[in-house]
Design an enzyme around this catalytic site. Structure first.
Site, PDB file in Angstrom:
ATOM      1  N   ASP A   1      14.434  38.055  44.788  1.00 12.77           N
ATOM      2  CA  ASP A   1      13.801  38.702  45.800  1.00 12.77           C
ATOM      3  C   ASP A   1      12.404  37.839  46.299  1.00 12.77           C
ATOM      4  O   ASP A   1      11.701  37.525  45.296  1.00 12.77           O
ATOM      5  CB  ASP A   1      13.380  40.104  45.042  1.00 12.77           C
TER       6      ASP A   1
ATOM      7  N   THR B   1      10.524  44.348  52.179  1.00 16.29           N
ATOM      8  CA  THR B   1      11.004  42.826  52.311  1.00 16.29           C
ATOM      9  C   THR B   1      10.330  42.113  53.481  1.00 16.29           C
ATOM     10  O   THR B   1       9.793  41.068  53.279  1.00 16.29           O
ATOM     11  CB  THR B   1      12.490  43.049  52.450  1.00 16.29           C
TER      12      THR B   1
ATOM     13  N   THR C   1      11.434  37.418  65.875  1.00 15.82           N
ATOM     14  CA  THR C   1      12.487  37.869  66.748  1.00 15.82           C
ATOM     15  C   THR C   1      11.865  38.548  68.102  1.00 15.82           C
ATOM     16  O   THR C   1      10.801  38.783  67.988  1.00 15.82           O
ATOM     17  CB  THR C   1      13.307  39.260  66.019  1.00 15.82           C
ATOM     18  N   ASP C   2      12.771  38.221  69.032  1.00 15.22           N
ATOM     19  CA  ASP C   2      11.980  38.877  70.499  1.00 15.22           C
ATOM     20  C   ASP C   2      11.751  40.346  70.377  1.00 15.22           C
ATOM     21  O   ASP C   2      10.972  40.896  71.322  1.00 15.22           O
ATOM     22  CB  ASP C   2      12.779  38.443  71.517  1.00 15.22           C
ATOM     23  N   GLU C   3      12.367  41.191  69.502  1.00 18.05           N
ATOM     24  CA  GLU C   3      12.055  42.564  69.162  1.00 18.05           C
ATOM     25  C   GLU C   3      10.542  42.863  69.078  1.00 18.05           C
ATOM     26  O   GLU C   3      10.033  44.063  69.317  1.00 18.05           O
ATOM     27  CB  GLU C   3      12.943  43.182  68.037  1.00 18.05           C
TER      28      GLU C   3
ATOM     29  N   TYR D   1      12.145  48.421  62.331  1.00 17.35           N
ATOM     30  CA  TYR D   1      12.714  46.909  62.179  1.00 17.35           C
ATOM     31  C   TYR D   1      11.645  46.005  62.829  1.00 17.35           C
ATOM     32  O   TYR D   1      10.953  45.155  62.270  1.00 17.35           O
ATOM     33  CB  TYR D   1      14.103  46.726  62.559  1.00 17.35           C
TER      34      TYR D   1
ATOM     35  N   LYS E   1       8.837  43.220  61.304  1.00 16.52           N
ATOM     36  CA  LYS E   1       8.646  41.876  61.762  1.00 16.52           C
ATOM     37  C   LYS E   1       7.357  41.583  62.443  1.00 16.52           C
ATOM     38  O   LYS E   1       6.784  40.598  62.373  1.00 16.52           O
ATOM     39  CB  LYS E   1       9.979  41.649  62.778  1.00 16.52           C
TER      40      LYS E   1
ATOM     41  N   TYR F   1      26.216  52.464  73.055  1.00 20.95           N
ATOM     42  CA  TYR F   1      25.114  53.593  72.972  1.00 20.95           C
ATOM     43  C   TYR F   1      24.767  53.726  74.385  1.00 20.95           C
ATOM     44  O   TYR F   1      24.395  52.911  75.111  1.00 20.95           O
ATOM     45  CB  TYR F   1      23.944  52.925  72.082  1.00 20.95           C
TER      46      TYR F   1
ATOM     47  N   GLY G   1      14.810  55.694  70.399  1.00 19.50           N
ATOM     48  CA  GLY G   1      13.785  54.346  70.774  1.00 19.50           C
ATOM     49  C   GLY G   1      14.506  53.329  71.322  1.00 19.50           C
ATOM     50  O   GLY G   1      13.691  52.057  71.176  1.00 19.50           O
TER      51      GLY G   1
HETATM   52  P1  NAD Z   1      21.287  39.217  57.647  1.00 19.35           P
HETATM   53  O1  NAD Z   1      20.781  40.296  57.623  1.00 19.35           O
HETATM   54  O2  NAD Z   1      22.417  38.403  58.007  1.00 19.35           O
HETATM   55  O3  NAD Z   1      20.666  38.306  56.336  1.00 19.35           O
HETATM   56  C1  NAD Z   1      19.632  38.461  55.634  1.00 19.35           C
HETATM   57  C2  NAD Z   1      19.610  37.677  54.450  1.00 19.35           C
HETATM   58  O4  NAD Z   1      18.381  37.806  53.522  1.00 19.35           O
HETATM   59  C3  NAD Z   1      20.717  38.162  53.478  1.00 19.35           C
HETATM   60  O5  NAD Z   1      21.139  36.898  52.858  1.00 19.35           O
HETATM   61  C4  NAD Z   1      20.104  39.034  52.345  1.00 19.35           C
HETATM   62  O6  NAD Z   1      20.673  38.874  51.287  1.00 19.35           O
HETATM   63  C5  NAD Z   1      18.470  38.275  52.326  1.00 19.35           C
HETATM   64  N1  NAD Z   1      17.528  39.283  51.900  1.00 19.35           N
HETATM   65  C6  NAD Z   1      17.299  40.420  52.248  1.00 19.35           C
HETATM   66  N2  NAD Z   1      16.603  40.945  51.556  1.00 19.35           N
HETATM   67  C7  NAD Z   1      15.987  40.109  50.746  1.00 19.35           C
HETATM   68  C8  NAD Z   1      14.706  39.678  49.613  1.00 19.35           C
HETATM   69  N3  NAD Z   1      13.927  40.823  49.564  1.00 19.35           N
HETATM   70  N4  NAD Z   1      14.598  38.798  49.190  1.00 19.35           N
HETATM   71  C9  NAD Z   1      15.539  37.455  49.378  1.00 19.35           C
HETATM   72  N5  NAD Z   1      16.415  37.713  50.209  1.00 19.35           N
HETATM   73  C10 NAD Z   1      16.654  39.002  50.758  1.00 19.35           C
HETATM   74  O7  NAD Z   1      20.111  38.520  58.865  1.00 19.35           O
HETATM   75  P2  NAD Z   1      20.177  37.492  59.926  1.00 19.35           P
HETATM   76  O8  NAD Z   1      20.781  37.991  61.251  1.00 19.35           O
HETATM   77  O9  NAD Z   1      20.500  35.984  59.511  1.00 19.35           O
HETATM   78  O10 NAD Z   1      18.630  37.320  60.162  1.00 19.35           O
HETATM   79  C11 NAD Z   1      18.027  36.342  59.683  1.00 19.35           C
HETATM   80  C12 NAD Z   1      16.528  36.203  59.984  1.00 19.35           C
HETATM   81  O11 NAD Z   1      16.528  35.851  61.456  1.00 19.35           O
HETATM   82  C13 NAD Z   1      15.532  37.583  59.936  1.00 19.35           C
HETATM   83  O12 NAD Z   1      14.443  37.334  59.652  1.00 19.35           O
HETATM   84  C14 NAD Z   1      15.911  38.218  61.236  1.00 19.35           C
HETATM   85  O13 NAD Z   1      14.731  39.211  61.492  1.00 19.35           O
HETATM   86  C15 NAD Z   1      15.698  37.025  62.288  1.00 19.35           C
HETATM   87  N6  NAD Z   1      16.264  37.541  63.406  1.00 19.35           N
HETATM   88  C16 NAD Z   1      17.660  37.776  63.626  1.00 19.35           C
HETATM   89  C17 NAD Z   1      18.397  37.697  64.778  1.00 19.35           C
HETATM   90  C18 NAD Z   1      19.763  38.239  65.031  1.00 19.35           C
HETATM   91  O14 NAD Z   1      20.271  38.445  66.138  1.00 19.35           O
HETATM   92  N7  NAD Z   1      20.560  38.524  63.815  1.00 19.35           N
HETATM   93  C19 NAD Z   1      17.649  37.361  65.880  1.00 19.35           C
HETATM   94  C20 NAD Z   1      16.283  36.868  66.020  1.00 19.35           C
HETATM   95  C21 NAD Z   1      15.840  37.008  64.557  1.00 19.35           C
HETATM   96  P1  TYD Z   2      22.479  44.952  67.823  1.00 21.39           P
HETATM   97  O1  TYD Z   2      23.617  43.920  67.513  1.00 21.39           O
HETATM   98  O2  TYD Z   2      22.207  45.879  66.912  1.00 21.39           O
HETATM   99  O3  TYD Z   2      20.926  44.356  68.045  1.00 21.39           O
HETATM  100  P2  TYD Z   2      19.554  44.688  68.693  1.00 21.39           P
HETATM  101  O4  TYD Z   2      19.642  46.070  68.872  1.00 21.39           O
HETATM  102  O5  TYD Z   2      18.905  44.481  67.651  1.00 21.39           O
HETATM  103  O6  TYD Z   2      19.428  44.137  69.718  1.00 21.39           O
HETATM  104  O7  TYD Z   2      22.745  45.653  69.371  1.00 21.39           O
HETATM  105  C1  TYD Z   2      22.943  44.923  70.497  1.00 21.39           C
HETATM  106  C2  TYD Z   2      22.780  45.847  71.475  1.00 21.39           C
HETATM  107  O8  TYD Z   2      24.346  46.675  71.372  1.00 21.39           O
HETATM  108  C3  TYD Z   2      21.775  46.892  71.712  1.00 21.39           C
HETATM  109  O9  TYD Z   2      21.403  47.183  72.917  1.00 21.39           O
HETATM  110  C4  TYD Z   2      22.457  47.950  71.055  1.00 21.39           C
HETATM  111  C5  TYD Z   2      23.772  47.987  71.457  1.00 21.39           C
HETATM  112  N1  TYD Z   2      24.658  48.503  70.424  1.00 21.39           N
HETATM  113  C6  TYD Z   2      25.631  49.780  70.907  1.00 21.39           C
HETATM  114  O10 TYD Z   2      25.666  49.811  72.139  1.00 21.39           O
HETATM  115  N2  TYD Z   2      26.613  50.199  69.821  1.00 21.39           N
HETATM  116  C7  TYD Z   2      26.653  49.632  68.470  1.00 21.39           C
HETATM  117  O11 TYD Z   2      27.366  50.308  68.027  1.00 21.39           O
HETATM  118  C8  TYD Z   2      25.419  48.839  68.252  1.00 21.39           C
HETATM  119  C9  TYD Z   2      25.457  48.400  66.799  1.00 21.39           C
HETATM  120  C10 TYD Z   2      24.759  48.163  69.144  1.00 21.39           C
END
Ligand code: NAD
Ligand code: TYD
Length: 340
Positions: A59, A100, A124-126, A149, A153, A206, A274
């Site tokens: 962790d 985390t 993230t852009d969020e 979330y 971040k 959604y 939200g």
């Molecule tokens: P993911 O959920 O696929 O993977 C997260 C990883 O972190 C997993 O391997 C999990 O086991 C590990 N993890 C979770 N909690 C942990 C802890 N306490 N200690 C050690 N390991 C832990 O996520 P992802 O989509 O690959 O995202 C990776 C990073 O990029 C994140 O920081 C996320 O906020 C950021 N991000 C993701 C997106 C996206 O579209 N997925 C976009 C922008 C930024």
């Molecule tokens: P998601 O992949 O959850 O990314 P984020 O919310 O972090 O941008 O969702 C991408 C977009 O799709 C977001 O506007 C929410 C929408 N969405 C749905 O409409 N239905 C779904 O079941 C999910 C998971 C997401």
């Protein structure tokens, strides 16, 4: 360079490890991962025999283990992907996001400070929140997160920046747009919709589906992180995306067309509370480092959908196993009800 990649068994982390080892022959990478539901050893199954790669299961909140791992492997750089990452999961159970994403990142900063390491943080852009039409977020914009979330971040980003100011810690941050590509856990929209189509299940959109996202290929994100690691200015933040967004309905159309599916699968369901209507980032600062996206968002989504069609070995055990409980909790009422 010896680096520890936290969250390296997740979606973006595993793509990054593959990308980095593919381009840097002298690399040494320690993946440090808790292996939550989203962390999967099979995401790196082609690489575990590579002597340059090792795995520590732990962790990021475990300071002693992070410190020991960094010392034993002579780590110079921490790249922090580890996080709880899904907005809908953060609405159902938010506290682990603080544990985390906030405390865990803080622990990594402490270890970096103790041992004198560089830390690169994946954000993230969020964190910018909902972006009105006509604006694209730039790195100096105020943070205005709106989901648990995004708030976790944003808190992490601010800790990272505070450590740079207070302790002079060498840090960089990248803020990624919505990524798509191989090995994305099927809770996220593009892999969820693709695998639902492949299973013949409805696609839960959604609300009106007119929310806008920048769907960037994970390869371009990895290349952007590399550019910042090699050429970025210490202390700076860089946005990583394509700079072009589309509506969710447009994204759904691409998935349906790519997989040759029936548009009748689409269901408009109760919206996420939200729900941010639009994300949009300006990526000129990263472009100034010589980086440019290779995929346009339409290609990125189509290529991702094709990957799920070709790799049922990866997602079928997830969809038929542990994922079911979450899916029912999140979608059973939404999909059985009338119009949203
Ligand atoms: P993911 O959920 O696929 O993977 C997260 C990883 O972190 C997993 O391997 C999990 O086991 C590990 N993890 C979770 N909690 C942990 C802890 N306490 N200690 C050690 N390991 C832990 O996520 P992802 O989509 O690959 O995202 C990776 C990073 O990029 C994140 O920081 C996320 O906020 C950021 N991000 C993701 C997106 C996206 O579209 N997925 C976009 C922008 C930024
Ligand atoms: P998601 O992949 O959850 O990314 P984020 O919310 O972090 O941008 O969702 C991408 C977009 O799709 C977001 O506007 C929410 C929408 N969405 C749905 O409409 N239905 C779904 O079941 C999910 C998971 C997401």
């Amino acid at each position: 360079m010896n680096m520890i990649v936290t969250g390296g068994c997740g979606f973006i982390g595993s793509n990054f490890v593959r990308y980095w080892l593919g381009l840097h022959a002298d690399a040494r990478v320690v993946v440090y991962d808790k292996l939550t539901y989203a962390g999967r050893r099979e995401n790196l199954r082609d690489l575990w025999d590579d002597a340059r790669l090792s795995l520590v299961i732990g962790d990021i909140g475990d300071q002693a283990l992070v410190r020991r791992t960094c010392q034993e492997h002579s780590i110079q750089l921490i790249v922090n992907f580890a996080a709880e990452t899904h907005v809908d999961q953060s609405i159902l159970g938010p506290l682990v996001f603080t544990d985390t994403n906030v405390r865990g990142t803080h622990v990594l900063l402490e270890v970096a400070r103790e041992l004198g390491l560089r830390l690169h943080h994946i954000s993230t852009d969020e964190v910018y929140g909902h972006i009105p039409d006509g604006h694209q977020s730039v790195e100096t914009d105020p943070l205005a997160p709106r989901s648990p979330y995004a708030a976790s971040k944003a808190a992490a980003d601010q800790l990272v920046q505070a450590y740079a100011i207070t302790y002079g810690l060498p840090v960089t941050i990248t803020r990624g747009a919505n990524n798509v590509g191989p090995y994305q856990y099927p809770e996220k929209a593009v892999p969820l919709f693709s695998t639902n189509v492949l299973l013949g299940e409805p696609i839960p959109v959604y609300g009106d589906g007119l929310q806008m996202r920048d769907y960037a290929h994970v390869f371009d994100h990895c290349a952007g992180i590399e550019a910042v690691l090699l050429r970025g200015e210490i202390g700076e933040v860089y946005n990583v995306g394509t700079g072009r967004e589309m509506t969710n309905l447009e994204m759904v159309d691409i998935v349906l067309n790519t997989l040759g599916a029936d548009p009748g699968l689409v269901r408009h369901v109760t919206d996420r509370p939200g729900h941010d209507r639009r994300y949009s980032m300006n990526v000129d600062k990263l472009r100034s480092l010589g980086w440019a996206p290779q995929y346009d968002p339409r290609q990125a989504v189509a290529e991702a959908a094709r990957w799920y069609a070709a790799n049922a070995w990866w997602w079928e055990p997830i969809r038929s196993g542990e994922f079911r409980g979450y899916y029912d909790r999140q979608y059973a009422d939404r999909l059985s009800g009338g119009p949203p």
